[in-house]
Design a protein around this motif. Structure first.
Motif, short mmCIF file in Angstrom:
data_model
loop_
_atom_site.label_atom_id
_atom_site.label_comp_id
_atom_site.label_asym_id
_atom_site.label_seq_id
_atom_site.Cartn_x
_atom_site.Cartn_y
_atom_site.Cartn_z
N ARG A 5 3.97 123.34 40.35
CA ARG A 5 3.82 122.39 41.45
C ARG A 5 4.97 121.39 41.43
NH1 ARG A 5 -1.69 120.19 39.56
NH2 ARG A 5 -0.57 120.60 37.62
N VAL A 6 5.66 121.28 42.54
CA VAL A 6 6.85 120.41 42.64
C VAL A 6 6.66 119.41 43.77
CG1 VAL A 6 9.34 120.32 43.02
CG2 VAL A 6 8.34 122.27 41.80
N ALA A 7 6.77 118.14 43.45
CA ALA A 7 6.78 117.09 44.46
C ALA A 7 8.22 116.80 44.85
CB ALA A 7 6.12 115.83 43.92
N VAL A 8 8.55 116.98 46.11
CA VAL A 8 9.86 116.59 46.63
C VAL A 8 9.67 115.18 47.18
CG1 VAL A 8 11.76 117.19 48.14
CG2 VAL A 8 10.34 119.00 47.15
N ILE A 24 14.64 122.17 52.20
CA ILE A 24 14.51 122.16 50.74
C ILE A 24 13.13 122.62 50.32
CG2 ILE A 24 14.40 120.65 48.72
CD1 ILE A 24 16.63 118.97 50.01
N VAL A 25 12.10 122.08 50.97
CA VAL A 25 10.73 122.47 50.63
C VAL A 25 10.52 123.96 50.89
CG1 VAL A 25 8.30 122.16 51.23
CG2 VAL A 25 9.79 120.16 50.95
N GLU A 36 5.96 120.57 47.88
CA GLU A 36 5.57 119.84 49.08
C GLU A 36 6.18 118.45 49.06
OE1 GLU A 36 1.43 118.44 49.39
OE2 GLU A 36 1.10 119.45 47.48
N PRO A 37 6.46 117.89 50.23
CA PRO A 37 7.00 116.52 50.29
C PRO A 37 5.91 115.52 49.97
CG PRO A 37 6.63 117.37 52.50
CD PRO A 37 6.32 118.50 51.57
N VAL A 38 6.28 114.49 49.21
CA VAL A 38 5.32 113.47 48.78
C VAL A 38 6.00 112.11 48.85
CG1 VAL A 38 3.87 112.64 46.88
CG2 VAL A 38 4.21 115.09 47.19
#
Length: 297
Positions: A5-8, A24-25, A36-38
């Motif tokens: 899981r990656v927060a952008v 990017i996402v 996902e963007p956060v």
């Protein structure tokens, strides 16, 4: 195995206006990551739900710096943050230019005035004029250049900032900046691509906080001297091995020697659309860290 899981990490403005964010996402998802963007200031912290947090467009961090640095420290305590929290803190204040100069990196000559110090027009007397900017700023906010003979105006600008408790940088205006600023982008520790753009401070004596920060962007093939200067600057960064991305902004001295204007290590525009392989390089670097399990991963 579940996808990492990656927060952008972005901001309210970034969600609305960051043109690179969707691509990017999407590219990270295509590489098998749950991205996902956060927003960095979301009610639930990113560390609670993500294994990686990659800072991208936290464009309001300067206005809320203490809160942002607290967020970076807290996030790094619970997940892997890029760039790392100590680098974010170091890069948030342009006092780092003094440190780079101490390591022998060629930087734009910089005098730093601190709140409470005397400030007179003589401090701003340079052959081609000066640039006055806050030590903590982004996008040339509260920044202006002054022609020779306008030292009193430059001093007035600096005193206004000093009276607000802000440190002030005084730099000579370098006429060859008219040839364009250079920005060299590094991803995963390696050179990726470079651009040249038009100078921002074209109107002397004008503080324009609504100006577009990147005008006339074109791809640029850097000289060997430009690459060497950029690498020397990055080598002076605390723990440079931990950098996921970096942008080194250069301007030419009167001699043509490249000088470091700024290091952009927090949320720089990486100009991904100027090189067809740039996005792939960024995604590969994030994916490599996503799959790493060591202390630098």
């Amino acid at each position: 195995m579940d996808a990492v899981r990656v927060a952008v990490v972005t901001s309210a403005a970034g969600l609305a206006h960051d043109q690179d964010l969707p691509s990017i996402v999407a590219a990270l998802r295509a590489a098998g990551l749950a991205a996902e963007p956060v927003r960095w200031d979301a009610a639930r912290p990113a560390r609670a739900r993500y294994e990686l947090a990659v800072i991208r467009s936290t464009w309001d961090y300067v206005e809320r710096l203490d809160a942002f640095l607290t967020w970076a420290d807290a996030t790094a305590a619970g997940t892997r943050l890029w760039n790392p929290a100590p680098v974010v803190r170091w890069n948030s204040d342009k006092h780092y230019l003094r440190e780079l100069a101490g390591y022998g990196v060629p930087v734009v000559p910089t005098r730093i005035l601190e709140p409470g110090e005397p400030c007179t027009p003589a401090d701003f007397d340079r052959a081609h004029g000066v640039v006055v900017k806050p030590a903590i700023s982004a996008g040339a906010v509260d920044t202006a250049r002054y022609r020779p003979g306008r030292s009193a105006d430059a001093a007035r600008h600096a005193r206004t900032l000093l009276e607000r408790g802000r440190s002030v940088l005084v730099q000579p205006y370098l006429p060859r900046i008219a040839e364009g600023e250079r920005a060299l982008v590094f991803v995963g520790g390696a050179f990726s691509h470079a651009i040249r753009k038009e100078p921002l401070l074209t109107e002397p004596g004008v503080i324009d906080n609504d100006r577009a920060p990147h005008l006339g962007v074109v791809p640029h093939r850097p000289t060997g001297a430009e690459v060497r200067t950029a690498l020397a600057a990055l080598a002076a960064v605390p723990d440079p091995r931990a950098l996921l991305f970096a942008r080194v902004d250069l301007v030419p001295a009167d001699t043509g020697e490249p000088l470091v204007l700024e290091l952009e290590l927090i949320e720089p525009n990486l100009f991904l659309d100027t090189d067809p392989a740039a996005l792939d390089r960024l995604v590969a670097a994030v994916a490599a860290r996503a799959r790493a399990r060591g202390p630098d991963g």
